[in-house]
Design a protein around this motif. Structure first.
Motif, PDB file in Angstrom:
ATOM      1  N   ILE A 182       0.838  -1.200   0.000  1.00  0.00           N
ATOM      2  CA  ILE A 182       0.000   0.000   0.000  1.00  0.00           C
ATOM      3  C   ILE A 182       0.875   1.253   0.000  1.00  0.00           C
ATOM      4  O   ILE A 182       0.602   2.215  -0.715  1.00  0.00           O
ATOM      5  N   ALA A 183       1.936   1.249   0.778  1.00  0.00           N
ATOM      6  CA  ALA A 183       2.821   2.416   0.855  1.00  0.00           C
ATOM      7  C   ALA A 183       3.422   2.755  -0.505  1.00  0.00           C
ATOM      8  O   ALA A 183       3.617   3.934  -0.820  1.00  0.00           O
ATOM      9  N   ARG A 184       3.686   1.760  -1.317  1.00  0.00           N
ATOM     10  CA  ARG A 184       4.263   2.004  -2.644  1.00  0.00           C
ATOM     11  C   ARG A 184       3.330   2.803  -3.540  1.00  0.00           C
ATOM     12  O   ARG A 184       3.768   3.421  -4.507  1.00  0.00           O
ATOM     13  N   ALA A 185       2.042   2.798  -3.246  1.00  0.00           N
ATOM     14  CA  ALA A 185       1.075   3.536  -4.058  1.00  0.00           C
ATOM     15  C   ALA A 185       1.095   5.035  -3.758  1.00  0.00           C
ATOM     16  O   ALA A 185       0.536   5.820  -4.520  1.00  0.00           O
ATOM     17  N   TYR A 186       1.722   5.424  -2.677  1.00  0.00           N
ATOM     18  CA  TYR A 186       1.767   6.835  -2.287  1.00  0.00           C
ATOM     19  C   TYR A 186       3.141   7.425  -2.593  1.00  0.00           C
ATOM     20  O   TYR A 186       4.155   6.739  -2.485  1.00  0.00           O
ATOM     21  N   PRO A 187       3.164   8.726  -2.940  1.00  0.00           N
ATOM     22  CA  PRO A 187       4.461   9.379  -3.200  1.00  0.00           C
ATOM     23  C   PRO A 187       5.379   9.286  -1.983  1.00  0.00           C
ATOM     24  O   PRO A 187       4.935   9.435  -0.847  1.00  0.00           O
ATOM     25  N   GLY A 188       6.613   8.987  -2.213  1.00  0.00           N
ATOM     26  CA  GLY A 188       7.586   8.928  -1.125  1.00  0.00           C
ATOM     27  C   GLY A 188       7.479   7.678  -0.278  1.00  0.00           C
ATOM     28  O   GLY A 188       7.999   7.637   0.834  1.00  0.00           O
ATOM     29  N   TYR A 189       6.789   6.653  -0.798  1.00  0.00           N
ATOM     30  CA  TYR A 189       6.680   5.380  -0.064  1.00  0.00           C
ATOM     31  C   TYR A 189       6.152   5.644   1.348  1.00  0.00           C
ATOM     32  O   TYR A 189       6.773   5.311   2.351  1.00  0.00           O
ATOM     33  N   ASP A 190       4.988   6.287   1.422  1.00  0.00           N
ATOM     34  CA  ASP A 190       4.407   6.793   2.675  1.00  0.00           C
ATOM     35  C   ASP A 190       3.818   5.670   3.533  1.00  0.00           C
ATOM     36  O   ASP A 190       2.671   5.265   3.377  1.00  0.00           O
ATOM     37  N   ARG A 191       4.616   5.172   4.480  1.00  0.00           N
ATOM     38  CA  ARG A 191       4.167   4.092   5.364  1.00  0.00           C
ATOM     39  C   ARG A 191       3.115   4.566   6.362  1.00  0.00           C
ATOM     40  O   ARG A 191       2.254   3.798   6.767  1.00  0.00           O
ATOM     41  N   THR A 192       3.192   5.838   6.754  1.00  0.00           N
ATOM     42  CA  THR A 192       2.218   6.389   7.692  1.00  0.00           C
ATOM     43  C   THR A 192       0.824   6.391   7.060  1.00  0.00           C
ATOM     44  O   THR A 192      -0.164   6.007   7.704  1.00  0.00           O
ATOM     45  N   MET A 193       0.744   6.792   5.799  1.00  0.00           N
ATOM     46  CA  MET A 193      -0.541   6.790   5.103  1.00  0.00           C
ATOM     47  C   MET A 193      -1.043   5.356   4.917  1.00  0.00           C
ATOM     48  O   MET A 193      -2.240   5.085   5.040  1.00  0.00           O
ATOM     49  N   ALA A 194      -0.140   4.426   4.664  1.00  0.00           N
ATOM     50  CA  ALA A 194      -0.522   3.021   4.531  1.00  0.00           C
ATOM     51  C   ALA A 194      -1.107   2.507   5.843  1.00  0.00           C
ATOM     52  O   ALA A 194      -2.128   1.810   5.843  1.00  0.00           O
TER      53      ALA A 194
END
Length: 63
Positions: A10-22
């Motif tokens: 999921i994090a890969r789908a966000y800019p900057g590999y956003d683990r917090t958003m995931a």
């Protein structure tokens, strides 16, 4: 090829590999009653063709 965790995928789908958003997305899905499960590789990719009255059935999504 290395297997990704749901959080990493999921994090890969966000800019900057956003683990917090995931993490937030996974928590939101959990709060809504959804669950992330492992993919079953033994299942056919394409479902079998429906026959007769099954074609008229409507889709019902439950969570």
């Amino acid at each position: 090829m290395r297997k990704l965790t749901p959080r990493e995928a999921i994090a890969r789908a966000y800019p900057g590999y956003d683990r917090t958003m995931a993490d937030r997305l996974i928590a939101w899905l959990d709060a809504c009653g959804y669950e992330i499960v492992e993919k079953d590789h033994d299942v056919s990719v394409a479902p079998s063709q429906p026959k007769g009255d099954e074609r008229q059935a409507s889709l019902v999504f439950e969570h």
